[in-house]
Structure formats: C-alpha cells, structure tokens
Scaffold this active site. Sequence first.
Site, mmCIF file in Angstrom:
data_model
loop_
_atom_site.group_PDB
_atom_site.id
_atom_site.type_symbol
_atom_site.label_atom_id
_atom_site.label_comp_id
_atom_site.label_asym_id
_atom_site.label_seq_id
_atom_site.Cartn_x
_atom_site.Cartn_y
_atom_site.Cartn_z
ATOM 1 N N GLU A 1 0.753 -1.131 -0.098
ATOM 2 C CA GLU A 1 -0.073 0.050 -0.049
ATOM 3 C C GLU A 1 0.755 1.216 -0.060
ATOM 4 O OE1 GLU A 1 -1.395 2.107 3.315
ATOM 5 O OE2 GLU A 1 -1.097 0.171 4.792
ATOM 6 N N LYS B 1 -3.714 -0.859 14.307
ATOM 7 C CA LYS B 1 -2.742 -0.035 14.946
ATOM 8 C C LYS B 1 -3.189 0.027 16.537
ATOM 9 C CE LYS B 1 -3.523 2.021 11.095
ATOM 10 N NZ LYS B 1 -3.990 2.799 10.316
HETATM 11 N N1 PSU Z 1 -0.401 1.362 9.013
HETATM 12 C C1 PSU Z 1 0.747 2.202 9.298
HETATM 13 N N2 PSU Z 1 0.431 3.366 8.832
HETATM 14 C C2 PSU Z 1 -0.756 3.631 7.856
HETATM 15 C C3 PSU Z 1 -1.609 2.927 7.844
HETATM 16 C C4 PSU Z 1 -1.621 1.600 8.266
HETATM 17 O O1 PSU Z 1 1.642 1.578 9.628
HETATM 18 O O2 PSU Z 1 -0.513 4.940 7.631
HETATM 19 C C5 PSU Z 1 -2.950 3.379 7.089
HETATM 20 C C6 PSU Z 1 -3.530 2.293 6.344
HETATM 21 O O3 PSU Z 1 -3.395 2.535 4.813
HETATM 22 C C7 PSU Z 1 -4.762 2.001 6.749
HETATM 23 C C8 PSU Z 1 -5.208 3.430 6.963
HETATM 24 O O4 PSU Z 1 -5.774 1.509 5.699
HETATM 25 O O5 PSU Z 1 -4.013 4.059 7.678
HETATM 26 C C9 PSU Z 1 -6.316 3.467 7.714
HETATM 27 O O6 PSU Z 1 -6.793 4.714 7.776
HETATM 28 P P1 PSU Z 1 -8.403 4.989 8.526
HETATM 29 O O7 PSU Z 1 -8.358 4.623 9.996
HETATM 30 O O8 PSU Z 1 -8.727 6.576 8.167
HETATM 31 O O9 PSU Z 1 -9.227 4.160 7.781
#
Ligand code: PSU
Length: 310
Positions: free
Chosen positions: A30, A164
Amino acid sequence: MPQHAASEVPVLSEEVREALAARRPVVALESTILAHGLPRPRNLAVGLELEELVRAEGAVPATVAVVDGVAYAGLDKARLERIAAGEGVRKLGHRDLAPALAAGATGATTVSATAFLAARAGLRVFATGGLGGVHREFAQTQDESADLSLLARTRITVVCAGVKSILDVPATLQRLETLGVGVVGYRTRTFPGFYLADSGEPVDWTVERPQEVAEMMAAQDALAGPESALVVANPVAAAEQLDPGLHDRVLAQALAECRERGITGQAVTPFLLGFLVRATGGASLEANLAAVRGNVRLGARIAGAWAARA
Ligand code: PSU
Ligand code: MN
C-alpha cells in the site's frame, strides 16, 4: 468514452504483468503508509526498501497508488516519488477511488483501496503495517475504518502486524469476527499489537509456515463461500518492539490531544501516528518499520508458497 477502459484498472507495471502471466509470486504494497504514515524524506527510501525486500525473497512488488487519475499496481520510480513527495497527494480509501479517477487526482491508497485494486488485478497477497479498525471513541464518532468491511468482501490475504494500537483492538477483532474475516496468528497465539509484539488478545488459529497459509487460501477457495479476506497477523520481533510502558504513556497523550484539537475523520490516523513518532523521539517509527519489513518479507514467502501450489 471513458478515459480508461475498465480492464485497465489498475494499470500493471511490466514486471507485475509478466509475473502474473507466468504465475510467479507478486506482493501488493500500500502507499498510504508512505504518503501519510511516515515522515519525509525517509518515506521514499522506505518505499524503495520494501520493494527490494520483496525482490530479495524472489517475488515481485506491486505498490498501489493513483497518479493523475490513473490507478497503478506497480509504480515506476517517478510515480513512487510523486506519492512520497506528499504535496497534493490525497488519502484514498476504497470509496474515494471513483472520485479520484474521474477528477484526475493523485492519491495514496489505504488498505481498503489497495486490497480492492490488488484483488481486481488478480493479486492474492498484500503486505502492510497495521490494518485500520474500530477507533476508541467509536460510541461517539462511529469511526470504524473502511478497511474492515472491504476485507469482508475481497478475496486477498493481508499480512499485517495486527491493527494500529491507537485503535480499540478487542472491538476491531470482534468486528472482524462479525464480518466473517479469518484471522490467523503467524507463530503466535495472541494478536500482535502493531508497535508491540502482543496486544494481549487471543487468536483462534496459529500457523508456523508460509505453506500453511497457502493451504488455508486454497481451502477458502474450495469452500466457495463469501469472498472474504484472510488476515495473517505477524508480530514485530520482541527485540524491535516499542517499550510497552512508553507506548501506553504517549498513546494516552496522543488520544487526549486528538480530542482537544477536534481532529476527526481521515485525519485521525495520520495525526496519531505522527504524534507518537514525535513523542517517542522516533522510537515508534523504528518499531513501525520493523513490523512492516517483517510483514513484507512474510508476504513474499506466502506469495511464493501460493505460486508453488498453483
Ligand atoms: N499502517 C501504518 N501506517 C498507516 C496505515 C496503516 O503503519 O498509515 C494506514 C493504512 O493505509 C490504513 C489506514 O488503511 O491507515 C487506515 O486509515 P483510516 O483509519 O482513516 O481508515
Ligand atoms: Mn477512520
């Protein structure tokens, strides 16, 4: 006539196209972690390093992103640089893909958008850092990452270090169960905690080898049930994790600050990740990178085991 025929979404790099045609292993990566999860200029180096890690394991990397309204699986150096530069690079979840393509926008793809585009291209394995999930103030904000529901209807194997730790981990695991997304621990009986090797939550299934994951993927296909994902939860090495005491202290500060500043929506995750990097003097960044590297390596091995079966 639309600018790009549906069959060209995503546009594959030559390397990815050849590997898929020859049934050689390919791993999707990603780009949101690069554009919005890591500080510049380190993020560009990390993006290149992750691709090299995949190659070193005998697989082909397919970094996913949207550049000038075109979705790609496999970025050339110039496009990777555009994404890493961050300027005007949006954060694209699955629902943002149509507006971004139509508007000619440039954006990094989250887990939901990456998984969607990778599966559409015929890729079966995807490696990332941590999934999005249920946020701790869900009762007030209804903030649950679109990653979860997209994975409930996308046939792809996602290698991650859990979700996370800024999230509500038990609630996220509960949602994955409700949504019917399989979760398997890689050499662990507990769900990893992203920066931490262990979140304390149990997992129901454990595997020891990439071949076992490939067998589960084949069994998923044989069952022909709902086209859901398989989450392979791979903990960061204990020696490389963030100090748990430090983690808990700075996380409490980060969540309080996020609340005080009224940060909501897409901005929450990047804000919290950035706060942790500053408040730990970069230690959270090192743990984050260690986790991602491990996931990318394992993803390449699983892709290898999968290609060997096919
Ligand atoms: N894991 C990481 N850093 C990130 C993310 C995941 O170590 O920046 C990103 C991923 O792309 C995940 C997103 O899909 O954060 C989720 O964001 P949200 O909570 O806005 O859906
Ligand atoms: Mn969110």
